[in-house]
Every structure is written in C-alpha cells, then in structure tokens.
Design a protein around this motif. Structure first.
Motif, PDB file in Angstrom:
ATOM      1  N   ALA A  90      92.161  72.253 -96.718  1.00 51.28           N
ATOM      2  CA  ALA A  90      93.419  71.709 -96.192  1.00 51.28           C
ATOM      3  C   ALA A  90      93.137  70.454 -95.369  1.00 51.28           C
ATOM      4  CB  ALA A  90      94.128  72.741 -95.332  1.00 51.28           C
ATOM      5  N   VAL A  91      94.105  69.571 -95.313  1.00 47.98           N
ATOM      6  CA  VAL A  91      93.994  68.328 -94.557  1.00 47.98           C
ATOM      7  C   VAL A  91      95.268  68.160 -93.736  1.00 47.98           C
ATOM      8  CG1 VAL A  91      93.847  65.810 -94.729  1.00 47.98           C
ATOM      9  CG2 VAL A  91      92.572  67.227 -96.327  1.00 47.98           C
ATOM     10  N   SER A  92      95.115  67.952 -92.436  1.00 44.59           N
ATOM     11  CA  SER A  92      96.268  67.644 -91.591  1.00 44.59           C
ATOM     12  C   SER A  92      96.479  66.136 -91.598  1.00 44.59           C
ATOM     13  CB  SER A  92      96.028  68.127 -90.155  1.00 44.59           C
ATOM     14  OG  SER A  92      95.977  69.522 -90.117  1.00 44.59           O
ATOM     15  N   ALA A  93      97.720  65.748 -91.739  1.00 47.66           N
ATOM     16  CA  ALA A  93      98.016  64.315 -91.834  1.00 47.66           C
ATOM     17  C   ALA A  93      99.424  64.051 -91.305  1.00 47.66           C
ATOM     18  CB  ALA A  93      97.897  63.859 -93.281  1.00 47.66           C
ATOM     19  N   ARG A  94      99.733  62.782 -91.220  1.00 50.70           N
ATOM     20  CA  ARG A  94     101.089  62.328 -90.906  1.00 50.70           C
ATOM     21  C   ARG A  94     101.553  61.467 -92.074  1.00 50.70           C
ATOM     22  NH1 ARG A  94     103.075  62.711 -85.751  1.00 50.70           N
ATOM     23  NH2 ARG A  94     104.208  60.784 -85.908  1.00 50.70           N
ATOM     24  N   TYR A  95     102.862  61.445 -92.267  1.00 52.18           N
ATOM     25  CA  TYR A  95     103.407  60.612 -93.341  1.00 52.18           C
ATOM     26  C   TYR A  95     104.717  59.976 -92.895  1.00 52.18           C
ATOM     27  CZ  TYR A  95     106.667  64.441 -94.536  1.00 52.18           C
ATOM     28  OH  TYR A  95     107.639  65.400 -94.505  1.00 52.18           O
ATOM     29  N   TRP A  96     105.035  58.862 -93.538  1.00 48.47           N
ATOM     30  CA  TRP A  96     106.314  58.203 -93.291  1.00 48.47           C
ATOM     31  C   TRP A  96     107.347  58.912 -94.141  1.00 48.47           C
ATOM     32  CZ3 TRP A  96     105.969  55.665 -89.119  1.00 48.47           C
ATOM     33  CH2 TRP A  96     104.834  54.916 -88.804  1.00 48.47           C
ATOM     34  N   LYS A  97     108.461  59.268 -93.507  1.00 51.93           N
ATOM     35  CA  LYS A  97     109.467  60.046 -94.217  1.00 51.93           C
ATOM     36  C   LYS A  97     110.659  59.199 -94.646  1.00 51.93           C
ATOM     37  CE  LYS A  97     111.632  61.593 -89.932  1.00 51.93           C
ATOM     38  NZ  LYS A  97     112.014  62.724 -89.113  1.00 51.93           N
ATOM     39  N   LYS A  98     111.309  59.689 -95.684  1.00 50.97           N
ATOM     40  CA  LYS A  98     112.533  59.089 -96.202  1.00 50.97           C
ATOM     41  C   LYS A  98     113.699  59.886 -95.632  1.00 50.97           C
ATOM     42  CE  LYS A  98     113.176  59.936-100.450  1.00 50.97           C
ATOM     43  NZ  LYS A  98     113.154  60.029-101.891  1.00 50.97           N
ATOM     44  N   LEU A  99     114.679  59.203 -95.102  1.00 49.31           N
ATOM     45  CA  LEU A  99     115.838  59.878 -94.520  1.00 49.31           C
ATOM     46  C   LEU A  99     116.757  60.408 -95.614  1.00 49.31           C
ATOM     47  CD1 LEU A  99     116.695  57.323 -91.702  1.00 49.31           C
ATOM     48  CD2 LEU A  99     115.630  59.574 -91.439  1.00 49.31           C
ATOM     49  N   PRO A 100     117.408  61.537 -95.361  1.00 45.65           N
ATOM     50  CA  PRO A 100     118.357  62.050 -96.350  1.00 45.65           C
ATOM     51  C   PRO A 100     119.641  61.225 -96.345  1.00 45.65           C
ATOM     52  CG  PRO A 100     118.390  63.421 -94.395  1.00 45.65           C
ATOM     53  CD  PRO A 100     117.296  62.410 -94.195  1.00 45.65           C
ATOM     54  N   TYR A 101     120.301  61.206 -97.475  1.00 46.26           N
ATOM     55  CA  TYR A 101     121.598  60.540 -97.567  1.00 46.26           C
ATOM     56  C   TYR A 101     122.689  61.488 -97.091  1.00 46.26           C
ATOM     57  CZ  TYR A 101     119.348  56.982-100.453  1.00 46.26           C
ATOM     58  OH  TYR A 101     118.540  55.977-100.910  1.00 46.26           O
ATOM     59  N   VAL A 102     123.833  60.919 -96.786  1.00 46.94           N
ATOM     60  CA  VAL A 102     125.000  61.723 -96.445  1.00 46.94           C
ATOM     61  C   VAL A 102     125.901  61.790 -97.672  1.00 46.94           C
ATOM     62  CG1 VAL A 102     124.874  61.220 -93.984  1.00 46.94           C
ATOM     63  CG2 VAL A 102     126.206  59.718 -95.445  1.00 46.94           C
ATOM     64  N   ALA A 103     126.623  62.900 -97.809  1.00 47.72           N
ATOM     65  CA  ALA A 103     127.465  63.065 -98.986  1.00 47.72           C
ATOM     66  C   ALA A 103     128.883  63.507 -98.643  1.00 47.72           C
ATOM     67  CB  ALA A 103     126.833  64.076 -99.942  1.00 47.72           C
ATOM     68  N   ALA A 104     129.055  64.162 -97.519  1.00 45.29           N
ATOM     69  CA  ALA A 104     130.359  64.709 -97.167  1.00 45.29           C
ATOM     70  C   ALA A 104     130.755  64.266 -95.760  1.00 45.29           C
ATOM     71  CB  ALA A 104     130.319  66.232 -97.242  1.00 45.29           C
ATOM     72  N   MET A 105     132.034  64.372 -95.487  1.00 49.28           N
ATOM     73  CA  MET A 105     132.566  63.932 -94.198  1.00 49.28           C
ATOM     74  C   MET A 105     132.037  64.753 -93.028  1.00 49.28           C
ATOM     75  SD  MET A 105     134.381  61.329 -94.945  1.00 49.28           S
ATOM     76  CE  MET A 105     135.552  60.995 -93.656  1.00 49.28           C
ATOM     77  N   ASP A 106     131.629  65.990 -93.276  1.00 50.98           N
ATOM     78  CA  ASP A 106     131.129  66.828 -92.187  1.00 50.98           C
ATOM     79  C   ASP A 106     129.605  66.837 -92.093  1.00 50.98           C
ATOM     80  OD1 ASP A 106     130.765  68.260 -94.512  1.00 50.98           O
ATOM     81  OD2 ASP A 106     131.507  70.160 -93.699  1.00 50.98           O
ATOM     82  N   ASP A 107     128.930  66.007 -92.880  1.00 52.81           N
ATOM     83  CA  ASP A 107     127.472  65.866 -92.761  1.00 52.81           C
ATOM     84  C   ASP A 107     127.132  65.194 -91.435  1.00 52.81           C
ATOM     85  OD1 ASP A 107     127.093  66.952 -95.253  1.00 52.81           O
ATOM     86  OD2 ASP A 107     126.497  65.086 -96.229  1.00 52.81           O
ATOM     87  N   THR A 108     125.927  65.448 -90.970  1.00 47.01           N
ATOM     88  CA  THR A 108     125.426  64.797 -89.764  1.00 47.01           C
ATOM     89  C   THR A 108     124.612  63.567 -90.161  1.00 47.01           C
ATOM     90  OG1 THR A 108     125.323  66.914 -88.617  1.00 47.01           O
ATOM     91  CG2 THR A 108     124.021  65.124 -87.688  1.00 47.01           C
ATOM     92  N   MET A 109     124.808  62.489 -89.451  1.00 48.44           N
ATOM     93  CA  MET A 109     124.033  61.279 -89.724  1.00 48.44           C
ATOM     94  C   MET A 109     122.551  61.577 -89.456  1.00 48.44           C
ATOM     95  SD  MET A 109     126.083  58.927 -90.815  1.00 48.44           S
ATOM     96  CE  MET A 109     125.292  57.347 -90.546  1.00 48.44           C
ATOM     97  N   PRO A 110     121.637  61.036 -90.284  1.00 50.38           N
ATOM     98  CA  PRO A 110     120.233  61.418 -90.190  1.00 50.38           C
ATOM     99  C   PRO A 110     119.421  60.729 -89.092  1.00 50.38           C
ATOM    100  CG  PRO A 110     120.543  59.895 -92.002  1.00 50.38           C
ATOM    101  CD  PRO A 110     121.904  60.193 -91.444  1.00 50.38           C
ATOM    102  N   LEU A 111     120.046  59.874 -88.323  1.00 46.68           N
ATOM    103  CA  LEU A 111     119.356  59.187 -87.233  1.00 46.68           C
ATOM    104  C   LEU A 111     120.083  59.443 -85.917  1.00 46.68           C
ATOM    105  CD1 LEU A 111     118.560  55.762 -88.921  1.00 46.68           C
ATOM    106  CD2 LEU A 111     116.874  57.327 -87.975  1.00 46.68           C
TER     107      LEU A 111
END
Length: 135
Positions: A90-111
């Motif tokens: 196993a290797v522990s690491a960090r990665y740059w992530k992609k934010l999720p998109y929003v699809a519905a009016m009651d979704d929470t903004m990802p930032l």
C-alpha cells in the motif's frame, strides 16, 4: 450554500430576477461550467482545499474525483486501476480532486461560501456570453 440560494444570487448578477431570461436548468449548467473552471484554477494554485488523502493498494479502482497525484507517487494508472510500481502492499498519497457537479435545486454547492462570488461571476460570464454580450 444550496443551489437555490446560489441561483438567486446568480440571477441578480445576470439581471434576471424575474426568471424570464434563463431557466433554472440553464443556470445550473452555467454553474457547473464555472465550478469546473474554478476547480482547475484552484488546483493550479495548489489550494489545500483541493487535495485529498488516499491509501492506494494494487488493483484499487481510481476514485471518481481523482485528477492527478500531488507530487511524485510510485504508482501509475492502468485503465481505471492503480498499479504500485515499487512492489509495496500500500502507498499513502495525496491527490488533487475534481469537484462534483450540482444537478438539483436542493443540492449543496461543492465549495465553501467564500468561493461563491468567484463561481457566481464565472457563471454570469458564461450566461451573458450566451446572449452575445462580450464579457
């Protein structure tokens, strides 16, 4: 912030408080384009909010939000699976992530809320350019 509140703010910015110029779906699409743009700018600026921790094992599936490793990691990707190059279990690491998109009016903004003015301005630029305003 939820999408409904964000769209109220965005409609003010594009001067559409009466909901006649843009549908909610259109504004959500412009918002997603802005999220993607801001996501890539934050990764380029090495914003710590955009980094995530991961423990990689050989044959493990690449997470859906994986953009690229932070720094040098002794793994490579074969298809959609991680392969560890140095034979470790196993290797522990960090990665740059992609934010999720929003699809519905009651979704929470990802930032967090302090990023909302930037996303709102970028989404407004995309929306106004649809109407051929040279922004």
């Amino acid at each position: 912030m939820i999408v409904t509140d964000f769209l109220v703010q965005l409609r003010r910015e594009v001067k559409d408080v009466q909901n006649v110029g843009y549908t909610d779906l259109e504004l959500i699409q412009f918002t997603n384009a802005a999220i993607q743009e801001v996501n890539l700018l934050l990764v380029k600026a090495k914003d710590p909010f955009m980094a995530a921790d991961i423990t990689i094992t050989g044959g493990m599936a690449v997470p859906d939000d994986f953009l690229s490793p932070v720094g040098v990691v002794p793994v490579h990707i074969n298809g959609c699976l991680f392969v560890i190059d140095d034979g470790s279990a196993a290797v522990s690491a960090r990665y740059w992530k992609k934010l999720p998109y929003v699809a519905a009016m009651d979704d929470t903004m990802p930032l967090p809320d302090w990023y909302m003015p930037v996303i709102s301005r970028a989404a407004a630029i995309f929306a106004l350019n649809r109407n051929e305003y040279q922004i």
